[in-house]
Design a protein around this motif. Structure first.
Motif, PDB file in Angstrom:
ATOM      1  N   SER A  14       0.813  -1.215   0.000  1.00 14.75           N
ATOM      2  CA  SER A  14       0.000   0.000   0.000  1.00 14.75           C
ATOM      3  C   SER A  14       0.847   1.267   0.000  1.00 14.75           C
ATOM      4  N   GLU A  15       2.137   1.144   0.265  1.00  8.00           N
ATOM      5  CA  GLU A  15       3.048   2.284   0.185  1.00  8.00           C
ATOM      6  C   GLU A  15       4.342   1.836  -0.470  1.00  8.00           C
ATOM      7  N   ILE A  16       4.831   2.649  -1.398  1.00  4.80           N
ATOM      8  CA  ILE A  16       6.072   2.336  -2.112  1.00  4.80           C
ATOM      9  C   ILE A  16       6.926   3.599  -2.148  1.00  4.80           C
ATOM     10  N   SER A  17       8.200   3.470  -1.804  1.00  2.00           N
ATOM     11  CA  SER A  17       9.149   4.576  -1.852  1.00  2.00           C
ATOM     12  C   SER A  17      10.107   4.350  -3.006  1.00  2.00           C
ATOM     13  N   ILE A  18      10.285   5.380  -3.824  1.00  2.00           N
ATOM     14  CA  ILE A  18      11.138   5.276  -5.013  1.00  2.00           C
ATOM     15  C   ILE A  18      12.273   6.290  -4.892  1.00  2.00           C
ATOM     16  N   PRO A  19      13.476   5.872  -4.514  1.00  2.00           N
ATOM     17  CA  PRO A  19      14.603   6.811  -4.469  1.00  2.00           C
ATOM     18  C   PRO A  19      14.937   7.304  -5.872  1.00  2.00           C
ATOM     19  N   LEU A  20      15.354   8.561  -5.957  1.00  2.00           N
ATOM     20  CA  LEU A  20      15.687   9.155  -7.243  1.00  2.00           C
ATOM     21  C   LEU A  20      17.183   9.428  -7.321  1.00  2.00           C
ATOM     22  N   ARG A  21      17.784   9.016  -8.431  1.00  2.00           N
ATOM     23  CA  ARG A  21      19.207   9.262  -8.660  1.00  2.00           C
ATOM     24  C   ARG A  21      19.445   9.483 -10.140  1.00  2.00           C
ATOM     25  N   PHE A  22      20.438  10.308 -10.438  1.00  2.00           N
ATOM     26  CA  PHE A  22      20.902  10.378 -11.815  1.00  2.00           C
ATOM     27  C   PHE A  22      21.651   9.083 -12.119  1.00  2.00           C
ATOM     28  N   THR A  23      21.555   8.659 -13.366  1.00  2.00           N
ATOM     29  CA  THR A  23      22.180   7.383 -13.734  1.00  2.00           C
ATOM     30  C   THR A  23      23.616   7.558 -14.204  1.00  2.00           C
ATOM     31  N   SER A  24      24.013   8.785 -14.574  1.00  2.00           N
ATOM     32  CA  SER A  24      25.382   8.991 -15.063  1.00  2.00           C
ATOM     33  C   SER A  24      25.684  10.492 -15.082  1.00  2.00           C
ATOM     34  N   GLN A  25      26.961  10.788 -15.280  1.00  2.00           N
ATOM     35  CA  GLN A  25      27.451  12.155 -15.497  1.00  2.00           C
ATOM     36  C   GLN A  25      27.035  13.112 -14.369  1.00  2.00           C
ATOM     37  N   ASN A  26      27.069  12.613 -13.148  1.00  2.00           N
ATOM     38  CA  ASN A  26      26.702  13.468 -12.019  1.00  2.00           C
ATOM     39  C   ASN A  26      27.735  13.330 -10.915  1.00  2.00           C
ATOM     40  N   THR A  27      27.780  14.306 -10.046  1.00  2.00           N
ATOM     41  CA  THR A  27      28.657  14.255  -8.888  1.00  2.00           C
ATOM     42  C   THR A  27      28.002  14.998  -7.737  1.00  2.00           C
ATOM     43  N   SER A  28      28.220  14.506  -6.534  1.00  2.00           N
ATOM     44  CA  SER A  28      27.735  15.167  -5.325  1.00  2.00           C
ATOM     45  C   SER A  28      28.918  15.322  -4.388  1.00  2.00           C
ATOM     46  N   GLN A  29      29.240  16.557  -4.026  1.00  2.00           N
ATOM     47  CA  GLN A  29      30.417  16.827  -3.208  1.00  2.00           C
ATOM     48  C   GLN A  29      30.011  17.455  -1.878  1.00  2.00           C
ATOM     49  N   VAL A  30      30.604  16.962  -0.809  1.00  2.00           N
ATOM     50  CA  VAL A  30      30.471  17.572   0.509  1.00  2.00           C
ATOM     51  C   VAL A  30      31.746  18.379   0.740  1.00  2.00           C
ATOM     52  N   LEU A  31      31.621  19.701   0.724  1.00  2.00           N
ATOM     53  CA  LEU A  31      32.803  20.563   0.715  1.00  2.00           C
ATOM     54  C   LEU A  31      33.410  20.751   2.094  1.00  2.00           C
ATOM     55  N   ASP A  32      32.621  20.560   3.145  1.00  2.00           N
ATOM     56  CA  ASP A  32      33.138  20.703   4.510  1.00  2.00           C
ATOM     57  C   ASP A  32      33.227  19.326   5.146  1.00  2.00           C
ATOM     58  N   PRO A  33      34.430  18.892   5.519  1.00  2.00           N
ATOM     59  CA  PRO A  33      34.603  17.518   6.047  1.00  2.00           C
ATOM     60  C   PRO A  33      33.783  17.255   7.309  1.00  2.00           C
TER      61      PRO A  33
END
Length: 782
Positions: free
Chosen positions: A177-196
């Motif tokens: 009755s409930e479904i969660s669908i995570p969303l992601r790019f499949t290619s050519q993407n980057t996610s950066q955390v600039l502060d350690p």
């Protein structure tokens, strides 16, 4: 792109709660203030609040507040249900927030029409889609279906044809009755955390994708199948939306159309195309490969997302390459002495993010997360002008909460109109009721005047601005509109100093008919924001329509008793009550028995004269309305360019004061010519010859007095030395400012009594130039 929020700069009249108090405490009253678009809101009780940018919210819930341009349906289409192939009457139930209602397709329609498509109203950086199905007799979860998403890029320049990608497809009959669908790019993407040190969930770090349209398609006939809710969880509210209405963007020569980056519409884009030159490579500054953005207010920012078009994506064509190396600088508007950056004003800029050249990976989707920073101004520029040929669709900015600082201004408030008599008023004070948690601030300034002026802007038939001369010489068929703007007149003063507390005396010119207020609302903590419940202006009828004055002589000798004469020229009308109190603000005390007064050439005996703090108060036996008045008194002037200020009052209204203006420019200022170009800094030095600290109560305290010229906030060092040059003690400062007073108990720096003998007193003002030191000899005896 347009979002429907409160306070969009509409100018309406405010409402007065009483004849002598104008109060802003309702939506109607606050609408008379100009505010940066979309950053303030009015609560149910009329309180003014900063909006709060949210994280992880269902972006479908407010899709109807956003509108966008389409190819076939018009220019202002709100988000919501874009299309339903079947069951159109119940389709909007999947976005009504109520899981008890649901959409069912018409069983008579072919299964190919069993779909519903949503429009978020703007492009959104989303992290998850949630599906909720009913589970009751006659309405069960759909068994077979596919979920598609689209960024909103159209593949046809004349039609709303979107490029959809599947993000979820059932591989077996669904019973959930409930479904969660995570969303992601499949290619050519980057996610950066600039502060350690930033605490970011590694899973959620890469969970993001750009979405505007969601399509739910049923793949097989399912007579009981139903869908209750579709939710789309966004990364956060996009701060970039609204920049076109509260700020502006400046393009470089080879980076153009950059305002398109801030509209949440992927069908508009910039173009970055530096020109290749033979020989040496030109820098980004020489080529103009940069852009500047004023966001219109100071925000707390903690995330940036950039969406870069691919070749042939939508209508981008073949010239749409990836991003190469670039930097984004940010500033909160802190002033700097100068700058070599191509920005309108010199501010301190710091690196917000640094992106090295990402090819050969050639990334198109860039996400950056960092500790929250105060930012209003952005400057983007490339590192190298070589290899760039790129088209960017979006630069999204995200915030952890409230804006850091928002500036609002009232319209020109006509107190004469509020009172119904059209006359200038004595503005007594500003009062406010605000909820200010730790770190939240409310700053107020004012300015006032008696006249307003009109400024005209002329336009031709094409809507382009032209000069008045050209407009008048053009044929009538070629003339366009004339816009009229209301601006301050020549008698307005500059913005006042900041008001420190509620009910503080009005700091701008008085009396005045018009007043304008500036309010700055800010917070050091994005999770909390100030609330302004009410803001009021207290005013009364003026004693006179106008009062001007001047002082003579205009020049004097420093620190010398001088008789000054202040001449007052009042201007009154029939309804004016006049004045019988005078308050002079003096830097040095006046001799009260030296005060002499004449009115219309006749001598007047004051009923009282007294010196209170820095004010000489004079009471008259009867009110004066239209006669010139001369007040003579003896005082000293120590500071060059000393202003002699006068306020008028009435014994019937002792808490109200009306300021007197200078008759002519600087006619209320006294100069000290002997100080100009002189190195004299210490004057009237008084040092006792003998000091006897023996505890008999006579001459037990060594007291030094002097006058310090031309030293603002002087903090002199006053010390005692013996004849061998050894420091034996320091005097305690009892009185600061121009008139200095220092004392010594006769004990050295160790607390021990000094021996009898001859000592040296040394004064050092610490000035950069001039006679800033003095030495005197004195004796200690027991």
């Amino acid at each position: 792109m347009r979002i429907s929020l409160l306070l969009c700069g509409i100018l309406l009249s405010a409402y007065a709660s009483r004849a002598d108090r104008l109060t802003f405490d309702s939506a109607a009253a606050w609408e008379s203030w100009e505010a940066p678009y979309g950053l303030v809101q009015i609560g149910d009780a009329g309180q003014l609040q900063l909006i709060k940018y949210r994280k992880n919210t269902n972006v479908i819930a407010d899709a109807h507040l956003f509108t966008h341009k389409t190819k076939t349906r018009g220019d202002e289409i709100p988000g919501g249900i874009w299309e339903a192939g079947s069951g159109q009457a119940t389709a909007d139930r999947v976005i009504d927030g109520d899981p008890a209602t649901f959409w069912k397709p018409d069983p008579d329609d072919v299964v190919g029409e069993w779909f519903v498509q949503l429009d978020l109203g703007r492009a959104v950086l989303a992290k998850e889609i949630r599906l909720k199905f009913p589970d009751q007799e006659g309405a069960r979860p759909f068994k077979q279906f596919t979920v598609f998403i689209a960024t909103g890029v159209t593949s046809d320049p004349l039609d709303d044809l979107f490029l959809f990608d599947p993000v979820y497809r059932t591989t077996r009959p669904n019973e959930e009755s409930e479904i969660s669908i995570p969303l992601r790019f499949t290619s050519q993407n980057t996610s950066q955390v600039l502060d350690p040190d930033l605490n970011v969930d590694p899973v959620e770090k890469d969970q993001y994708r750009l979405v505007q349209y969601i399509n739910f398609t049923v793949e097989a006939i399912d007579l009981e199948g139903a869908l209750a809710e579709i939710e789309v969880v966004g990364v956060g509210d996009n701060v970039s939306i609204g920049v076109d209405r509260r700020g502006f963007v400046i393009d470089g020569l080879t980076s153009v159309s950059n305002l398109s980056l801030f509209d949440a519409n992927v069908n508009t884009n910039n173009a970055i195309a530096p020109v290749a030159f033979a020989g040496r490579e030109r820098s980004w500054l020489e080529q103009g490969t940069w852009f500047y953005a004023d966001l219109g207010a100071i925000f707390w920012l903690d995330e940036v997302f950039i969406y870069i078009l691919k070749e042939q994506e939508g209508t981008a064509g073949f010239i749409a390459g990836p991003a190469r190396g670039f930097t984004i600088l940010g500033s909160d508007g802190t002033r700097s002495i100068g700058t070599e950056l191509p920005v309108p004003e010199p501010f301190d800029y710091n690196e917000l993010l640094f992106q090295p050249d990402n090819c050969p990976d050639c990334l198109h989707y860039l996400r950056y997360q960092f500790q929250a920073k105060r930012v209003r101004y952005l400057l983007w520029h490339v590192h190298s002008t070589s290899g760039w040929n790129s088209k960017w669709a979006e630069l999204m900015l995200f915030s952890p909460g409230h804006p850091a600082e928002v500036t609002m201004r009232s319209n020109f408030i006509d107190l004469g109109e509020e009172a119904g008599d059209g006359r200038p008023k004595v503005i007594k004070s500003l009062n406010w009721d605000a909820d200010l948690t730790t770190g939240a601030r409310l700053q107020l300034r004012s300015r006032s005047g008696n006249t307003l002026s009109e400024v005209y802007d002329f336009y031709d038939r094409k809507g382009e601005q032209v000069t008045e001369e050209k407009w008048l010489s053009s044929p009538k068929v070629l003339r366009g509109e004339i816009d009229t703007s209301i601006v301050v007149g020549e008698d307005w003063d500059a913005w006042s100093e900041e008001y420190k507390s509620s009910d503080e005396a009005f700091k701008s010119q008085n009396p005045r008919r018009f007043v304008q207020l500036e309010m700055i609302i800010s917070t050091d903590d994005p999770t909390v924001g100030p609330t302004v419940n009410a803001l009021s202006i207290d005013f009364e009828d003026a004693f006179l329509q106008e009062a001007k004055g001047s002082i003579l002589p205009r020049a004097a000798r420093p620190n010398e008793d001088t008789r000054f004469t202040y001449t007052l020229w009042p201007k009154a009308e029939a309804l004016d009550s006049g004045f019988d109190l005078l308050r002079f603000v003096l830097t040095e005390a006046a001799e009260t028995n030296s005060v002499e007064i004449t009115a219309a050439g006749l001598t007047i005996a004051p009923t009282s004269v007294e010196m209170l703090d820095d004010s000489l108060l004079v009471s008259l036996p009867a009110p004066i309305r239209g006669d010139s008045v001369q007040v003579s008194f003896i005082t000293r002037v120590i500071e060059n360019a000393t202003v002699f200020s006068l306020d008028l009052g009435s014994s019937e209204r002792p808490d109200t004061w009306q300021s007197v203006e200078a008759m002519q420019r600087r006619s209320n200022i006294v100069m000290l010519p002997e100080l100009t170009g002189s190195g004299l800094l210490i004057n009237d030095l008084q040092v006792p010859d003998v000091f006897t600290p023996n505890g008999d109560g006579v001459n037990d305290l060594f007291e030094v007095r002097f006058v310090a010229f031309k030293i603002a906030d002087a903090d002199p060092e006053v010390s005692v030395f013996d004849l061998a040059g050894r420091r034996r003690g320091s005097l305690i400062t009892e009185q600061m400012g121009t008139q200095q007073r220092h004392t010594w108990s006769g004990r050295d720096d160790k607390g021990e009594q000094v021996e009898p003998g001859v000592y040296l007193l040394r004064i050092d003002l610490g000035a950069d130039a001039g006679g800033d030191t003095a030495t005197r000899v004195f004796s200690v005896a027991y």
